[in-house]
Design an enzyme around this catalytic site. Sequence first.
Site, PDB file in Angstrom:
ATOM      1  N   GLU A  44       0.580  -7.125  -1.277  1.00  0.00           N
ATOM      2  CA  GLU A  44      -0.267  -8.311  -1.437  1.00  0.00           C
ATOM      3  C   GLU A  44      -1.208  -8.153  -2.628  1.00  0.00           C
ATOM      4  O   GLU A  44      -1.507  -9.121  -3.324  1.00  0.00           O
ATOM      5  CB  GLU A  44      -1.018  -8.671  -0.150  1.00  0.00           C
ATOM      6  CG  GLU A  44      -1.561  -7.623   0.765  1.00  0.00           C
ATOM      7  CD  GLU A  44      -0.575  -6.777   1.537  1.00  0.00           C
ATOM      8  OE1 GLU A  44       0.269  -6.109   0.912  1.00  0.00           O
ATOM      9  OE2 GLU A  44      -0.674  -6.724   2.772  1.00  0.00           O
ATOM     10  N   HIS A  77      -0.715  -1.997  -2.519  1.00  0.00           N
ATOM     11  CA  HIS A  77       0.186  -2.625  -1.555  1.00  0.00           C
ATOM     12  C   HIS A  77       0.710  -3.948  -2.122  1.00  0.00           C
ATOM     13  O   HIS A  77       0.216  -4.454  -3.142  1.00  0.00           O
ATOM     14  CB  HIS A  77      -0.545  -2.837  -0.232  1.00  0.00           C
ATOM     15  CG  HIS A  77      -0.843  -1.544   0.476  1.00  0.00           C
ATOM     16  ND1 HIS A  77      -1.523  -1.470   1.664  1.00  0.00           N
ATOM     17  CD2 HIS A  77      -0.539  -0.257   0.150  1.00  0.00           C
ATOM     18  CE1 HIS A  77      -1.634  -0.198   2.043  1.00  0.00           C
ATOM     19  NE2 HIS A  77      -1.044   0.551   1.134  1.00  0.00           N
TER      20      HIS A  77
END
Length: 406
Positions: A82, A80
């Site tokens: 982040e 993802h």
Amino acid sequence: MILTPITPDRSRRVACAADMPSTVASIPRGRMAQILAEVGERARAARFEIAPNPAVGAALVAADGSILAEGRHLVYGGPHAEIEALRAYRATGRPMADVHTLAITLEPCSTTGKTPACTDAIIKSGIKRVAIADLDPDPRHRGRALAILGEHGIEVETHPGAAPLSVVSPHFESYTSYERLRRPRPWLIAKWAQTRSGHLSPPEDVGEGRWISSPESLREVQLLRSHVDAIVTGVGTVVADDPRLTVRFPAGLDRPPLRVVLDTELRTPPDARIFRPAERGEAGGPVYILCRAGANGVRHRELLAAGARVHPLRPGADGRVHLRESLEWMWRFGVRRALLETGPTLLSSYFEAGFVDQVRIYTGNVNGGRGDSLATLLAGTKLLERSDREVGPDAVLEAFVGRSSR
Ligand SMILES: NC(=O)c1ccc[n+]([C@@H]2O[C@H](COP(=O)([O-])OP(=O)(O)OC[C@H]3O[C@@H](n4cnc5c(N)ncnc54)[C@H](OP(=O)(O)O)[C@@H]3O)[C@@H](O)[C@H]2O)c1
């Protein structure tokens, strides 16, 4: 207002983004909103690669408001945004103490799916502040990550309107709509190659081979196959083309996509190439044949002997395999993103039933063709967030399919 900690009581409704104005010390809100909008815009570029997951962008921001590192969710099943941002920052060799805030366009995931929960990675990273533009629309997760981060002493601020999901990733709103959550089914990507007139079968005199699209396009399709949970086709294609539906050169592919054939009366030949063992450099998932309950018992046994897994379903109104049941069956088998690679008959049926979520259409440098053209169907389809590009000599159209066309 700094939202720390948010109540540890999960049963309490966590306020929605619009309810929660706040500031993180020393980075002006305007600058943070600008960063969120910028990373959100850049994240959108991968929307067709990651749907039904949301397009998400993240940045690690210094106290002076400069971006230290950035990450996006780029590949379905991959890390993802982040996590990518943290990885990019660690690669710079700078200490985490230089990071003031982690900015993310969407609330991080807090449950383990294809990847571990991002909230865990954020907590472990030692980051002290997180700025979020929008909340997860799924009511089962909405606000949950904010509560978890708050419980771990991380300051959380929200920026409603800076990078709203309705702008960055509207397809995710449709995937998490009430109707969809109530009766879940996989995200269905219809991919086909067509001639300029919208025919899926080239004219007899197309020349060497039977392909409409170029080798460059065929390579792209192999990549797409490696990022889906199932490849779905109709028995018409199995009989006409005898395809393998495998992934060639599947670097790092630990679970090749299931191969699913919709075949009402079990017409699939037991000696079809789809049943042959994977050759060197290719990977194929198990072959499932969905048929009508009570279909041809002799052939059923022959197909089982050939290695197929045969699943009878109740028929639809037209007597053929029930399309919603086919999708719900796939969902139960863990399929979340499926690729429809089939002929005009089954393609039209899935379109008309409103089950196609996304298209990738290769138009090759070929005129005319045989069989039904999909030109009329396509003209009546509402295409959202359309992107047109070229690969080799082919034109590629990608889009999400709008609800009003269903
Ligand atoms: N250019 C491309 O991208 C591409 C890709 C694939 C295929 N093709 C071409 O397409 C041609 C084959 O197309 P096709 O239209 O004959 O076959 P198809 O769409 O691949 O398969 C259709 C068959 O699926 C079965 N089916 C089961 N449930 C169904 C349902 N609910 N609705 C519709 N069909 C259902 C039906 O057979 P039963 O009723 O017997 O079950 C139907 O005849 C070939 O010439 C092939 O080369 C082109």
